[in-house]
Design a protein around this motif. Structure first.
Motif, PDB file in Angstrom:
ATOM      1  N   GLY A   1      47.782 -47.979 -50.717  1.00  0.00           N
ATOM      2  CA  GLY A   1      47.690 -47.242 -51.971  1.00  0.00           C
ATOM      3  C   GLY A   1      49.067 -46.919 -52.501  1.00  0.00           C
ATOM      4  N   ALA A   2      49.098 -46.458 -53.752  1.00  0.00           N
ATOM      5  CA  ALA A   2      50.370 -46.123 -54.394  1.00  0.00           C
ATOM      6  C   ALA A   2      50.142 -44.992 -55.385  1.00  0.00           C
ATOM      7  N   THR A   3      49.771 -43.827 -54.863  1.00  0.00           N
ATOM      8  CA  THR A   3      49.408 -42.714 -55.743  1.00  0.00           C
ATOM      9  C   THR A   3      50.572 -42.216 -56.585  1.00  0.00           C
ATOM     10  N   SER A   4      51.820 -42.467 -56.140  1.00  0.00           N
ATOM     11  CA  SER A   4      52.982 -42.038 -56.919  1.00  0.00           C
ATOM     12  C   SER A   4      53.506 -43.136 -57.825  1.00  0.00           C
ATOM     13  N   GLY A   5      52.837 -44.274 -57.839  1.00  0.00           N
ATOM     14  CA  GLY A   5      53.263 -45.388 -58.681  1.00  0.00           C
ATOM     15  C   GLY A   5      53.495 -46.645 -57.867  1.00  0.00           C
ATOM     16  N   PRO A   6      53.305 -47.824 -58.487  1.00  0.00           N
ATOM     17  CA  PRO A   6      53.374 -49.092 -57.763  1.00  0.00           C
ATOM     18  C   PRO A   6      54.750 -49.746 -57.752  1.00  0.00           C
ATOM     19  N   ASN A   7      55.712 -49.189 -58.459  1.00  0.00           N
ATOM     20  CA  ASN A   7      57.003 -49.862 -58.618  1.00  0.00           C
ATOM     21  C   ASN A   7      58.148 -49.013 -58.082  1.00  0.00           C
ATOM     22  N   PRO A   8      58.502 -49.192 -56.803  1.00  0.00           N
ATOM     23  CA  PRO A   8      59.623 -48.432 -56.246  1.00  0.00           C
ATOM     24  C   PRO A   8      60.929 -48.829 -56.909  1.00  0.00           C
ATOM     25  N   PRO A   9      61.911 -47.898 -56.982  1.00  0.00           N
ATOM     26  CA  PRO A   9      63.180 -48.214 -57.640  1.00  0.00           C
ATOM     27  C   PRO A   9      63.970 -49.308 -56.942  1.00  0.00           C
TER      28      PRO A   9
ATOM     29  N   THR B   1      50.612 -44.696 -48.206  1.00  0.00           N
ATOM     30  CA  THR B   1      49.625 -44.596 -49.289  1.00  0.00           C
ATOM     31  C   THR B   1      50.227 -43.971 -50.535  1.00  0.00           C
ATOM     32  N   VAL B   2      51.482 -43.534 -50.449  1.00  0.00           N
ATOM     33  CA  VAL B   2      52.111 -42.794 -51.555  1.00  0.00           C
ATOM     34  C   VAL B   2      52.731 -43.740 -52.568  1.00  0.00           C
ATOM     35  N   GLY B   3      53.411 -44.778 -52.081  1.00  0.00           N
ATOM     36  CA  GLY B   3      53.952 -45.760 -53.004  1.00  0.00           C
ATOM     37  C   GLY B   3      55.409 -45.550 -53.345  1.00  0.00           C
ATOM     38  N   ALA B   4      55.722 -45.586 -54.633  1.00  0.00           N
ATOM     39  CA  ALA B   4      57.104 -45.605 -55.099  1.00  0.00           C
ATOM     40  C   ALA B   4      57.946 -44.468 -54.535  1.00  0.00           C
ATOM     41  N   ALA B   5      57.390 -43.273 -54.457  1.00  0.00           N
ATOM     42  CA  ALA B   5      58.174 -42.108 -54.052  1.00  0.00           C
ATOM     43  C   ALA B   5      58.644 -42.169 -52.608  1.00  0.00           C
ATOM     44  N   THR B   6      57.935 -42.870 -51.739  1.00  0.00           N
ATOM     45  CA  THR B   6      58.267 -42.872 -50.312  1.00  0.00           C
ATOM     46  C   THR B   6      58.622 -44.256 -49.780  1.00  0.00           C
ATOM     47  N   TRP B   7      58.578 -45.269 -50.630  1.00  0.00           N
ATOM     48  CA  TRP B   7      58.756 -46.650 -50.173  1.00  0.00           C
ATOM     49  C   TRP B   7      60.069 -46.850 -49.426  1.00  0.00           C
ATOM     50  N   SER B   8      61.172 -46.429 -50.005  1.00  0.00           N
ATOM     51  CA  SER B   8      62.478 -46.639 -49.386  1.00  0.00           C
ATOM     52  C   SER B   8      62.556 -45.942 -48.030  1.00  0.00           C
TER      53      SER B   8
END
Length: 320
Positions: free
Chosen positions: A242-250, A219-226
């Protein structure tokens, strides 16, 4: 009637648009019913609404709040399923589904109108405050775990971002269902609470797990995706709601996803039938929502500020 509502949209400072005061009584249109609200719970959806996500400025002012438990006109204790139009009950057959506050006035008020189809009996074992926590965050976690991840007792699951409403629900539900639950959080106290709630272990965000897991609840999104992708077993499932830290992981991690045949599944809310099952599960097992704090409706701003600052573990409940 008294209510907490969005009076204007502010994408940078969403709480600037939150107002507390009098609003018109709800209208009992054909096929709808009016519920006397006893308790309602906050969700990040309410903050997104104040930013104008899913809420058209032309519909303002809009009473906020998706979740509620209360009583109907006959005094029956009920819970509201907040997805409107999913099965065409109470609205036009071609109307797309929406959540309360996106098209229709919400639950942070003394009374709310919903389609009669959206009302379920509240189990006597649950308080109004407990029941009010279930229809969004807990239903989302239930669907993520048991419908979309399809995990079975004995399998392992990673829950990212312990402390939020969905993540907390996933920890409690997963442990109660016999899953091996791991959790992450940047906060040491939240990691300790996650273990108290049934997680086998809790780690700092991004930390290496003892072993790869069958599913990840994201549910965190960009920050934890990897980290989520790298934590899965071959053939494992990442469920995101969800993506509370943002929708676009690096990094999309596409190579790992296709080489290990990982599954990435989107998940949103849940059905009325799943909510009925969740209510029965909680009533039968003694599982209860984790409530961070309970506030009267006229102190709703305090609850919004706490949620916006991330200073919570579990759900914030507003009582009427």
């Amino acid at each position: 009637m008294f209510a907490a509502y969005a009076s204007r949209i502010d994408r940078d400072q969403p709480l600037n648009g939150l107002e507390l005061g009098e609003r018109p009584e709800p209208e009992a249109r054909p096929g709808w019913t009016i519920i006397n609200v006893k308790a309602a719970s906050l969700n990040h959806h309410d903050l997104w609404s104040l930013r104008g996500v899913g809420l058209d400025e032309k519909l303002l002012p809009m009473i906020l709040g998706c979740d509620a438990a209360g009583t109907d006109a006959d005094g029956n204790e009920v819970v509201i399923h907040s997805v409107i139009g999913q099965s065409g009950h109470g609205v036009g057959p071609d109307e797309p589904r929406s959540i309360l506050t996106e098209r229709y006035q919400g639950t942070f008020a003394e009374r709310v109108a919903v389609p009669a189809w959206n009302v379920l009996p509240k189990p006597k074992e649950l308080s109004f405050a407990e029941a009010a926590c279930l229809p969004t965050a807990w239903l989302t976690a239930y669907r993520m775990l048991f419908t979309n991840a399809g995990v079975r007792p004995g399998q392992s699951v990673l829950v990212q971002g312990a402390g939020g409403g969905v993540a907390t629900a996933a920890i409690v539900l997963g442990a109660a269902a016999g899953l091996r639950v791991f959790a992450t959080s940047r906060d040491e106290n939240k990691r300790a609470r996650a273990v108290e709630l049934g997680a086998e272990a809790a780690f700092e965000a991004g930390a290496r797990l003892p072993h790869r897991v069958d599913a990840v609840i994201e549910t965190v999104g960009a920050a934890t995706w990897s980290h989520s992708v790298k934590s899965l077993k071959p053939g494992g499932t990442l469920v995101i709601s969800g993506a509370t830290s943002g929708p676009n992981p690096p990094a999309a991690e596409l190579t790992r996803i296709f080489f290990l045949e990982l599954k990435v599944v989107g998940s949103t809310m849940g059905t009325k039938e799943e909510l009925a099952d969740l209510l029965s599960f909680c009533a039968a097992t003694g599982v209860r929502p984790v409530i961070d704090s309970t506030l009267p409706l006229d102190r709703a701003r305090e609850g919004f500020e706490k949620m916006a600052g991330g200073e919570l573990f579990g759900k914030i409940v507003l009582t009427v």
